[in-house]
Scaffold this motif. Structure first.
Motif, short mmCIF file in Angstrom:
data_model
loop_
_atom_site.label_atom_id
_atom_site.label_comp_id
_atom_site.label_asym_id
_atom_site.label_seq_id
_atom_site.Cartn_x
_atom_site.Cartn_y
_atom_site.Cartn_z
N SER A 125 -10.25 3.13 7.19
CA SER A 125 -9.64 2.63 5.96
C SER A 125 -8.39 1.79 6.20
CB SER A 125 -9.32 3.79 5.02
OG SER A 125 -10.50 4.40 4.54
N SER A 126 -7.79 1.90 7.39
CA SER A 126 -6.63 1.07 7.69
C SER A 126 -7.01 -0.40 7.72
CB SER A 126 -6.00 1.48 9.02
OG SER A 126 -6.92 1.35 10.08
N GLN B 84 -7.97 -1.98 5.31
CA GLN B 84 -7.50 -2.61 4.07
C GLN B 84 -6.10 -3.19 4.24
OE1 GLN B 84 -7.32 0.98 1.46
NE2 GLN B 84 -5.28 0.28 0.90
N THR C 166 0.79 5.51 0.94
CA THR C 166 -0.01 6.56 1.57
C THR C 166 0.79 7.84 1.73
OG1 THR C 166 -1.54 7.01 3.41
CG2 THR C 166 0.57 5.97 3.97
N HIS D 154 0.87 -1.18 0.00
CA HIS D 154 0.00 0.00 0.00
C HIS D 154 0.90 1.23 0.00
CE1 HIS D 154 -3.21 -2.76 1.56
NE2 HIS D 154 -2.14 -3.32 2.12
N GLU E 205 -8.11 9.12 5.84
CA GLU E 205 -9.18 8.16 6.13
C GLU E 205 -8.68 6.93 6.87
OE1 GLU E 205 -12.46 8.44 5.61
OE2 GLU E 205 -12.10 10.50 4.92
N ALA E 206 -7.36 6.71 6.85
CA ALA E 206 -6.82 5.50 7.46
C ALA E 206 -7.18 5.37 8.93
CB ALA E 206 -5.30 5.47 7.29
N TYR F 292 -1.84 -0.81 -3.58
CA TYR F 292 -3.10 -0.14 -3.30
C TYR F 292 -2.86 1.22 -2.66
CZ TYR F 292 -4.49 -4.96 -3.97
OH TYR F 292 -4.64 -6.21 -4.50
N HIS G 204 -9.81 6.48 10.23
CA HIS G 204 -11.27 6.45 10.34
C HIS G 204 -11.83 5.18 9.71
CE1 HIS G 204 -11.49 10.53 11.93
NE2 HIS G 204 -10.62 10.89 11.02
N THR H 256 -1.57 7.97 11.32
CA THR H 256 -1.81 6.87 10.38
C THR H 256 -0.75 5.79 10.52
OG1 THR H 256 -2.96 8.25 8.75
CG2 THR H 256 -1.88 6.27 7.93
N LEU I 17 -3.71 4.08 -0.14
CA LEU I 17 -4.36 4.19 1.17
C LEU I 17 -4.46 5.66 1.52
CD1 LEU I 17 -5.42 3.01 3.86
CD2 LEU I 17 -3.04 2.97 4.65
N ASP I 18 -5.67 6.16 1.64
CA ASP I 18 -5.89 7.56 1.98
C ASP I 18 -5.31 7.84 3.37
OD1 ASP I 18 -7.38 9.92 3.18
OD2 ASP I 18 -8.17 9.99 1.14
#
Length: 202
Positions: free
Chosen positions: A84-85, A87, A49, A47, A79-80, A73, A82, A109, A75-76
């Motif tokens: 999204s982590s 993923q 970010t 990932h 958002e991670a 991928y 909130h 993050t 990874l925002d």
């Protein structure tokens, strides 16, 4: 005046580009490539970010790596923390970008990802930054000047991040033994796909 400013920009960009190429550690790149290879052997994923402009670089790098056979991928970075982590699984590799290596949002993050047992490859313009200390492998991507009189908007620093991570892509591509047929399989569209098609059997 404009010609002078542009000439100054190009001069600084040329200087900073050469310096980042000279300073880039092949050993660190090899270590990052090895880390990714070992994670993939165990079923781990990659990932990328970043916060702000490095986040846009992360989008590009994820796309580039995927196109050469290393599924990656985005990874925002905001958002991670909130949700999204989710993923990122234990053993996955996360490439984290930050010019300063001290950005508060990225700190949260990265800490969240480490708590979830992710492995961090840090990319920053400061060798002794918080991000560097938190990274399993650290890739230096620092500049002295951005290329303008304000010397704040990220220009040269973004190029440095791209150059370093493109260099890593070369090692990954070689590791994947990418050939025209494989590349065409993933990239059949557009003028690039058409240019490759002629060299692919069948």
């Amino acid at each position: 005046m404009y010609q002078e400013r542009l000439a100054n920009y190009f001069s600084i960009t040329e200087k900073e580009t050469k310096q980042i190429i000279d300073k880039t550690s092949s050993e660190a790149l090899e270590a990052a490539s090895e880390l990714i290879k070992e994670a993939q052997k165990l079923g781990g994923r990659v990932h990328v970010t970043g916060i702000g402009k490095p986040g846009h670089v992360a989008h590009y790098i994820a796309s580039l790596y995927s196109s050469i056979g290393t599924p990656t991928y985005f990874l925002d970075g905001t958002e991670a923390i909130h949700g999204s982590s989710g993923q990122v699984e234990a053993g996955d590799v996360v490439i984290a970008l930050s010019n300063s290596g001290e950005t508060e949002e990225l700190k949260k993050t990265v800490q969240t990802l480490k708590n979830n047992e992710a492995v961090i490859i840090g990319v920053s313009g400061r060798e002794h930054s918080w991000l560097a200390e938190q990274s399993e492998v650290f890739l230096f991507a620092g500049v002295e000047e951005e290329g303008d009189t304000l010397n704040k908007p990220p220009r040269a620093s973004i190029l440095a991040e791209i150059i370093v991570l493109q260099a890593l892509s070369i090692l990954l591509q070689e590791e994947n033994q990418l050939d025209p047929e494989m590349y065409y399989k993933w990239h059949p569209g557009g003028s690039l796909g058409a240019a490759i098609k002629g060299s692919v059997k069948g």
